[in-house]
Design an enzyme around this catalytic site. Structure first.
Site, mmCIF file in Angstrom:
data_model
loop_
_atom_site.group_PDB
_atom_site.id
_atom_site.type_symbol
_atom_site.label_atom_id
_atom_site.label_comp_id
_atom_site.label_asym_id
_atom_site.label_seq_id
_atom_site.Cartn_x
_atom_site.Cartn_y
_atom_site.Cartn_z
ATOM 1 N N ASP A 1 0.847 -1.197 0.000
ATOM 2 C CA ASP A 1 0.000 0.000 0.000
ATOM 3 C C ASP A 1 0.885 1.250 0.000
ATOM 4 O O ASP A 1 1.661 1.471 0.938
ATOM 5 C CB ASP A 1 -0.897 -0.018 1.243
ATOM 6 C CG ASP A 1 -2.125 0.865 1.103
ATOM 7 O OD1 ASP A 1 -2.204 1.624 0.119
ATOM 8 O OD2 ASP A 1 -3.004 0.796 1.975
ATOM 9 N N CYS B 1 -5.854 4.261 -3.925
ATOM 10 C CA CYS B 1 -6.158 2.900 -3.486
ATOM 11 C C CYS B 1 -7.367 2.292 -4.180
ATOM 12 O O CYS B 1 -7.292 1.194 -4.751
ATOM 13 C CB CYS B 1 -6.394 2.889 -1.979
ATOM 14 S SG CYS B 1 -5.026 3.530 -0.993
ATOM 15 N N LYS C 1 -6.257 -5.395 3.240
ATOM 16 C CA LYS C 1 -7.080 -4.208 3.017
ATOM 17 C C LYS C 1 -7.942 -4.404 1.767
ATOM 18 O O LYS C 1 -7.409 -4.645 0.685
ATOM 19 C CB LYS C 1 -6.172 -2.984 2.865
ATOM 20 C CG LYS C 1 -6.879 -1.732 2.384
ATOM 21 C CD LYS C 1 -5.895 -0.595 2.245
ATOM 22 C CE LYS C 1 -6.498 0.589 1.507
ATOM 23 N NZ LYS C 1 -5.575 1.722 1.422
ATOM 24 N N HIS D 1 -11.186 -2.254 0.654
ATOM 25 C CA HIS D 1 -11.445 -0.911 0.118
ATOM 26 C C HIS D 1 -12.328 -0.919 -1.134
ATOM 27 O O HIS D 1 -12.275 0.010 -1.941
ATOM 28 C CB HIS D 1 -10.117 -0.186 -0.168
ATOM 29 C CG HIS D 1 -10.156 1.263 0.251
ATOM 30 N ND1 HIS D 1 -9.050 2.075 0.255
ATOM 31 C CD2 HIS D 1 -11.184 2.040 0.675
ATOM 32 C CE1 HIS D 1 -9.363 3.282 0.658
ATOM 33 N NE2 HIS D 1 -10.661 3.282 0.929
ATOM 34 N N HIS E 1 1.122 2.484 4.119
ATOM 35 C CA HIS E 1 0.109 3.543 4.217
ATOM 36 C C HIS E 1 0.224 4.271 5.559
ATOM 37 O O HIS E 1 0.481 3.665 6.593
ATOM 38 C CB HIS E 1 -1.275 2.925 4.083
ATOM 39 C CG HIS E 1 -2.369 3.914 3.813
ATOM 40 N ND1 HIS E 1 -2.803 4.826 4.758
ATOM 41 C CD2 HIS E 1 -3.114 4.135 2.699
ATOM 42 C CE1 HIS E 1 -3.787 5.556 4.248
ATOM 43 N NE2 HIS E 1 -3.997 5.157 3.001
ATOM 44 N N ASP F 1 -0.150 -0.552 -4.948
ATOM 45 C CA ASP F 1 -1.418 -0.057 -5.478
ATOM 46 C C ASP F 1 -1.308 1.334 -6.095
ATOM 47 O O ASP F 1 -2.146 1.718 -6.901
ATOM 48 C CB ASP F 1 -2.512 -0.081 -4.404
ATOM 49 C CG ASP F 1 -2.237 0.852 -3.238
ATOM 50 O OD1 ASP F 1 -1.092 1.305 -3.083
ATOM 51 O OD2 ASP F 1 -3.185 1.125 -2.456
ATOM 52 N N ASN F 2 -0.317 2.117 -5.685
ATOM 53 C CA ASN F 2 -0.136 3.438 -6.294
ATOM 54 C C ASN F 2 1.213 3.993 -5.879
ATOM 55 O O ASN F 2 1.988 3.327 -5.181
ATOM 56 C CB ASN F 2 -1.266 4.408 -5.906
ATOM 57 C CG ASN F 2 -1.644 4.389 -4.442
ATOM 58 O OD1 ASN F 2 -2.760 4.053 -4.081
ATOM 59 N ND2 ASN F 2 -0.693 4.743 -3.581
#
Length: 445
Positions: A16, A57, A110, A112, A212, A264-265
Site C-alpha cells: 500500500d 487505493c 485491506k 477498500h 500507508h 497499489d499506487n
C-alpha cells in the site's frame, strides 16, 4: 494444492503506497534507510520497470479485481465511511472467475471495495477474508482529539466466510495498526497450510497495510533500522513478504505457485511518512510518472526467466486477464475488459513486446493524461497534489525515456505523436459509450 502446471496456484501480494524508489531492487533499500533483502531477492525472479496503476487505493484495487478502468466501474476515489462505495453487484471479480474455474480463494488485508453486506470480500468471490474493509488512516480515529463515535463510524478489523455475514473482530486503532501486518501473515500462513493438503489450486490475495500512513512499525521493528518509523516499517514489510515466501517453500508448493508482488499506487506525500518514486516525479493523486509507475515482481518457476527485466508498458488491468490466462480460464465476454493477456511478455521478457501500447489515465472522472509507448500527454497539469493549474489549452508532451522527471514539454517538435494518442483516446471513449455496465452505476447502493 494444485500439481497441474496448467493450473498453478497464485499468490498476489499488494503493498500500500509503496513508491517505485523505495525498494533496493529499484534503487532504494539501504539508500532509503532500510535494506529490503527478501523482496530484492524475489526481484531476481522477474522484474518490470514500467508497471502502471491508478491514482489511489480504490481505483487501482477495482482495476485489479475487474480488469476494467475505474471510469467504467465508478470506483473513482477513496471516500469516507458511511458513503456509497465499492463495486456494483454487476461487476465480475477476479476471485469470482477463479472460483468458477475450481480455485479456492482467500483475502487477507485491506479491501477498500465495499463496506456493507453484499460487498465484503466474502460476498465477491473470496471463500474467506480477514482484514479492514476500508483504509488504514482510520486507525487514528479513536485517538484523535474530539473523535465522537456517535457521529462517525468506529473502524473495525473484520472477517467473513462466503454465505455468512461478515463480523467485527476488534476496533482498528493505533495499537492494532502496529500489529495488523503480523496478523495478516498469520492468517495467510494458516490458510495456505490448509490448502496445501487439498486437491484444488488456490488464489491468495494478500494486500499489505504497509506503507500507508500512519506508517507505524510493529514493536519488534521499532528502532530496527535507526532511521525512524518509515524505514522501520519498510524493514517489517520486507520481513512479512519473506514470511509468506518461506511458508510457500515450507508447505512444498513453490514449484507450481505464481507469486506476484506490486503496489497499489505511487508513494506517500504526507510528512513525516513521505515516500519516493526514485527517478520519477510525483506521488499518488497526480498524473505524474511517479504516480503511475510502481514496483512489480513476478516469480513463476519454469516459466519466467530469472535475472531479466523489462521496460515494456503493462497496466494493472492486465493482471486480471493475465492471471485468468495462467489459470487456464477466460475473461468475461459480456462487458469490455481493458486488461490484456501479458503471459508471453512475462515468459520471454528479453524478446517479447508488451501487447499494450498505452492507456488513458483518469483521476476521478477527469481524463488527466494519456500514456503511449514512451510518451505522455498531459491534458491537466498537476505536478504535485493540490497544485493543479487546470486544463491545458496546449497539452504538455514528455518522453519518459529522455525526460523521466517530465520537465521539458516537447509537443511543438513532436506533434505527430498526437495522432496515435488521440486515436487511443477516441477508441477508449467510444468503448465507454458502448459499455452496458455504465448504466449500472446508478444502482451503486
Amino acid at each position: 494444492m494444485s500439481k497441474d502446471p496448467s493450473r498453478p496456484n497464485i499468490v498476489l501480494i499488494l503493498a500500500d503506497n509503496l513508491g517505485w524508489g523505495e525498494l533496493g531492487c529499484y534503487g532504494g533499500g539501504a539508500l532509503r534507510g532500510a535494506p529490503t533483502p527478501r523482496i530484492d531477492h524475489l526481484a531476481t525472479e522477474g522484474l518490470l520497470h514500467n508497471f502502471n496503476v491508478e491514482s489511489d487505493c480504490v481505483p487501482t484495487r477495482s482495476a485489479l479485481m475487474t480488469g476494467r478502468h475505474p471510469i467504467r466501474t465508478g470506483c473513482l476515489q477513496s471516500v469516507p465511511a458511511g458513503f456509497p462505495q465499492g463495486l456494483t453487484p454487476w461487476e465480475k471479480t477476479l476471485p469470482e472467475c477463479l472460483r468458477e474455474a475450481g480455485y479456492a480463494t482467500a483475502h487477507h488485508g485491506k479491501w477498500h471495495l465495499g463496506d456493507i453486506p453484499g460487498r465484503y470480500p466474502s460476498d465477491r468471490g473470496f471463500d474467506e477474508w480477514f482484514g479492514i474493509p476500508r483504509t488504514t488512516d482510520e486507525s487514528q480515529f479513536t485517538s484523535a482529539l474530539g473523535f465522537d463515535a456517535e457521529v462517525a463510524e468506529l473502524p473495525y478489523i473484520m472477517q467473513g466466510i462466503t454465505g455468512q455475514p461478515s463480523t467485527d473482530v476488534c476496533v482498528y486503532d493505533l495499537e492494532k495498526r502496529r500489529l495488523i501486518d503480523e496478523m495478516l501473515v498469520e492468517k495467510s500462513k494458516d490458510w495456505l497450510s490448509r490448502k496445501a493438503s487439498a486437491g484444488a489450486p488456490f488464489f491468495l490475495y494478500h494486500p499489505l497495510v504497509h506503507l500507508h500512513f500512519p506508517t507505524l512499525p510493529h514493536l519488534d521493528f521499532v528502532k530496527a533500522t535507526g532511521n525512524g518509523d518509515f524505514s522501520d516499517s519498510m524493514a517489517e514489510m520486507d520481513f512479512r513478504v519473506g514470511q509468506i515466501l518461506d511458508h510457500i517453500d515450507d508447505i512444498g508448493v513453490r514449484d507450481n505457485t505464481v507469486v506476484l508482488f506490486a503496489s497499489d499506487n505511487g508513494p506517500e506525500f504526507r510528512p513525516p511518512y513521505r515516500g519516493t518514486a526514485g527517478p520519477w516525479s510525483g506521488t499518488y493523486h497526480t498524473a505524474m510518472e511517479g504516480s503511475l509507475r510502481v514496483p512489480f515482481i513476478i516469480r513463476w518457476p519454469g516459466n519466467v526467466p530469472q535475472n531479466v527485466t523489462s521496460n515494456e508498458v503493462v497496466h494493472v488491468t492486465d493482471i486480471f486477464t493475465t492471471v485468468l490466462a495462467m489459470a487456464g480460464t477466460t475473461k468475461p465476454d459480456d462487458r469490455p475488459i481493458d486488461g490484456i493477456n501479458q503471459v508471453s511478455l512475462f515468459q520471454s521478457p528479453a524478446v517479447e513486446k508488451s501487447k499494450r501500447e498505452g492507456f488513458p489515465f483518469y483521476i476521478k472522472d477527469e481524463l488527466r493524461a494519456i500514456k503511449w509507448r514512451h510518451w505522455k500527454l498531459h491534458l491537466v497539469w498537476e505536478p504535485k497534489v493540490n497544485q493543479s493549474s487546470g486544463k491545458l489549452e496546449s497539452p504538455y508532451l514528455f518522453n519518459t525515456l529522455r525526460d523521466p522527471k517530465e520537465e521539458s514539454d516537447i509537443l511543438a517538435y513532436n506533434t505527430w505523436v498526437l495522432q496515435p494518442i488521440m486515436k487511443l483516446r477516441t477508441e477508449f471513449q467510444k468503448s465507454l459509450a458502448d459499455d452496458p455496465a455504465r448504466a449500472q452505476l446508478g444502482t451503486r447502493m
